[in-house]
Design a protein around this motif. Structure first.
Motif, mmCIF file in Angstrom:
data_model
loop_
_atom_site.group_PDB
_atom_site.id
_atom_site.type_symbol
_atom_site.label_atom_id
_atom_site.label_comp_id
_atom_site.label_asym_id
_atom_site.label_seq_id
_atom_site.Cartn_x
_atom_site.Cartn_y
_atom_site.Cartn_z
ATOM 1 N N SER A 13 -26.944 68.756 23.525
ATOM 2 C CA SER A 13 -27.199 67.337 23.255
ATOM 3 C C SER A 13 -27.870 66.710 24.477
ATOM 4 N N GLY A 14 -28.297 65.463 24.335
ATOM 5 C CA GLY A 14 -28.957 64.778 25.434
ATOM 6 C C GLY A 14 -28.006 63.963 26.292
ATOM 7 N N ILE A 15 -26.709 64.185 26.146
ATOM 8 C CA ILE A 15 -25.723 63.375 26.847
ATOM 9 C C ILE A 15 -25.943 63.411 28.356
ATOM 10 N N GLU A 16 -25.883 62.240 28.978
ATOM 11 C CA GLU A 16 -26.115 62.107 30.415
ATOM 12 C C GLU A 16 -24.840 61.811 31.188
ATOM 13 N N THR A 17 -23.926 61.085 30.565
ATOM 14 C CA THR A 17 -22.688 60.730 31.249
ATOM 15 C C THR A 17 -21.557 60.590 30.236
ATOM 16 N N PHE A 40 -19.749 71.598 26.490
ATOM 17 C CA PHE A 40 -20.954 70.971 27.041
ATOM 18 C C PHE A 40 -22.039 72.012 27.339
ATOM 19 N N LYS A 41 -22.067 73.072 26.568
ATOM 20 C CA LYS A 41 -23.025 74.150 26.815
ATOM 21 C C LYS A 41 -24.470 73.660 26.694
ATOM 22 N N HIS A 42 -25.270 74.007 27.701
ATOM 23 C CA HIS A 42 -26.699 73.690 27.727
ATOM 24 C C HIS A 42 -26.986 72.187 27.597
ATOM 25 N N CYS A 43 -26.111 71.370 28.157
ATOM 26 C CA CYS A 43 -26.379 69.923 28.231
ATOM 27 C C CYS A 43 -27.170 69.673 29.508
ATOM 28 N N LYS A 44 -28.450 69.862 29.435
ATOM 29 C CA LYS A 44 -29.296 69.857 30.627
ATOM 30 C C LYS A 44 -29.470 68.473 31.243
ATOM 31 N N MET A 103 -27.858 66.861 19.267
ATOM 32 C CA MET A 103 -28.292 65.465 19.175
ATOM 33 C C MET A 103 -28.940 65.063 20.512
ATOM 34 N N LYS A 104 -30.203 65.347 20.621
ATOM 35 C CA LYS A 104 -30.906 65.253 21.898
ATOM 36 C C LYS A 104 -31.205 63.831 22.345
ATOM 37 N N SER A 105 -31.167 62.865 21.431
ATOM 38 C CA SER A 105 -31.429 61.473 21.822
ATOM 39 C C SER A 105 -30.163 60.760 22.291
ATOM 40 N N MET A 106 -29.013 61.344 22.029
ATOM 41 C CA MET A 106 -27.747 60.737 22.427
ATOM 42 C C MET A 106 -27.583 60.815 23.932
ATOM 43 N N LYS A 107 -27.379 59.643 24.570
ATOM 44 C CA LYS A 107 -27.253 59.586 26.025
ATOM 45 C C LYS A 107 -25.820 59.378 26.485
ATOM 46 N N THR A 108 -25.068 58.579 25.734
ATOM 47 C CA THR A 108 -23.700 58.270 26.145
ATOM 48 C C THR A 108 -22.770 58.310 24.941
ATOM 49 N N ILE A 109 -21.476 58.473 25.232
ATOM 50 C CA ILE A 109 -20.457 58.424 24.195
ATOM 51 C C ILE A 109 -19.231 57.720 24.760
ATOM 52 N N SER A 110 -18.593 56.904 23.938
ATOM 53 C CA SER A 110 -17.388 56.185 24.333
ATOM 54 C C SER A 110 -16.201 56.798 23.604
ATOM 55 N N LEU A 111 -15.252 57.316 24.367
ATOM 56 C CA LEU A 111 -14.073 57.954 23.792
ATOM 57 C C LEU A 111 -12.865 57.035 23.928
ATOM 58 N N PRO A 112 -12.008 56.980 22.908
ATOM 59 C CA PRO A 112 -10.831 56.109 22.965
ATOM 60 C C PRO A 112 -9.719 56.716 23.810
ATOM 61 N N GLU A 113 -8.785 55.879 24.202
ATOM 62 C CA GLU A 113 -7.653 56.323 25.017
ATOM 63 C C GLU A 113 -6.688 57.206 24.234
ATOM 64 N N THR A 114 -6.912 57.329 22.935
ATOM 65 C CA THR A 114 -6.055 58.181 22.104
ATOM 66 C C THR A 114 -6.575 59.615 22.009
ATOM 67 N N MET A 115 -7.763 59.884 22.548
ATOM 68 C CA MET A 115 -8.384 61.206 22.421
ATOM 69 C C MET A 115 -7.541 62.274 23.125
ATOM 70 N N GLN A 116 -7.308 63.416 22.427
ATOM 71 C CA GLN A 116 -6.505 64.495 23.002
ATOM 72 C C GLN A 116 -7.257 65.814 23.123
ATOM 73 N N ARG A 117 -8.226 66.017 22.229
ATOM 74 C CA ARG A 117 -8.873 67.336 22.212
ATOM 75 C C ARG A 117 -10.354 67.200 21.905
ATOM 76 N N ILE A 118 -11.178 67.970 22.630
ATOM 77 C CA ILE A 118 -12.617 68.050 22.376
ATOM 78 C C ILE A 118 -12.927 69.481 21.966
#
Length: 205
Positions: free
Chosen positions: A173-177, A192-196, A150-165
């Motif tokens: 993907s296009g994630i920047e931060t 996060f492989k190849h997240c340039k 998903m190359k247009s995706m720049k950011t993601i908000s994760l909840p405090e309940t998250m345990q595993r990625i």
């Protein structure tokens, strides 16, 4: 929906209203303190009879309505227009907002445990316009390849309940931060492989 129909039902977190819904009467959801999301699925007109309809719900409450819907101002508590909504199986629900910054909101589940196929994720056909992803509270896992490619995706908000990625979750993907909540216990290999474009990973203590 009649007065106090869901009042003080403190365990309800999300509700989807059917196309037959026309009127929501006063205090219908008042006191449903964990209610975060109400979804109007169809292109319908809804009238809220009183400003107290959504009193005393969660501080993160959002009312999702189709971008062609008619809704009275009395319902206007954190109203967000969306262009598309869908469900995957019985537990993953998502919407794509109609805001200038197109956001993918995923909700209504605890575990996104399955392995997706890159390029065939349910939301991938909107890959070119989705710039932000929000995952609702209570979600504990992100499945493998969930946002890969998903190359247009720049950011993601994760909840405090998250345990595993999961593995390859953000591959190419296009994630920047991203901020990793302190609740996360495991990040699988190549997440996060190849997240340039990735510039910042903040790991909360």
């Amino acid at each position: 929906i009649n007065e106090n129909s869901f009042g003080k039902m403190t365990e309800i977190k999300t509700i989807t209203l059917p196309s037959s819904m026309k009127t929501i009467k006063k205090e219908a959801f008042k006191g449903s303190s964990k209610l975060r999301i109400v979804m109007l699925k169809e292109e319908i007109s809804v009238e809220c009879s009183d400003e107290s309809v959504f009193d005393e719900v969660s501080s993160t409450f959002r009312l999702f309505v189709k971008d062609t819907n008619s809704i009275t101002s009395l319902c206007n508590k954190n109203v967000i227009k969306y262009s598309e909504q869908a469900s995957v199986g019985n537990y993953i629900h998502y919407v794509v907002t109609s805001t200038e910054e197109k956001t993918l909101v995923i909700y209504g589940m605890e575990n996104m445990t399955e392995t997706f196929t890159e390029g065939q994720q349910p939301w991938y056909d909107k890959e070119e316009i989705i710039t932000k992803v929000e995952i609702d509270e209570d979600t504990m896992n992100i499945g493998s390849y969930a946002f890969a490619g998903m190359k247009s995706m720049k950011t993601i908000s994760l909840p405090e309940t998250m345990q595993r990625i999961g593995e390859y979750a953000f591959k190419e993907s296009g994630i920047e931060t991203i901020t990793i909540p302190s609740s996360v216990q495991e990040i699988k290999e190549n997440a996060f492989k190849h997240c340039k474009q990735l510039k910042s990973i903040i790991v909360e203590p």
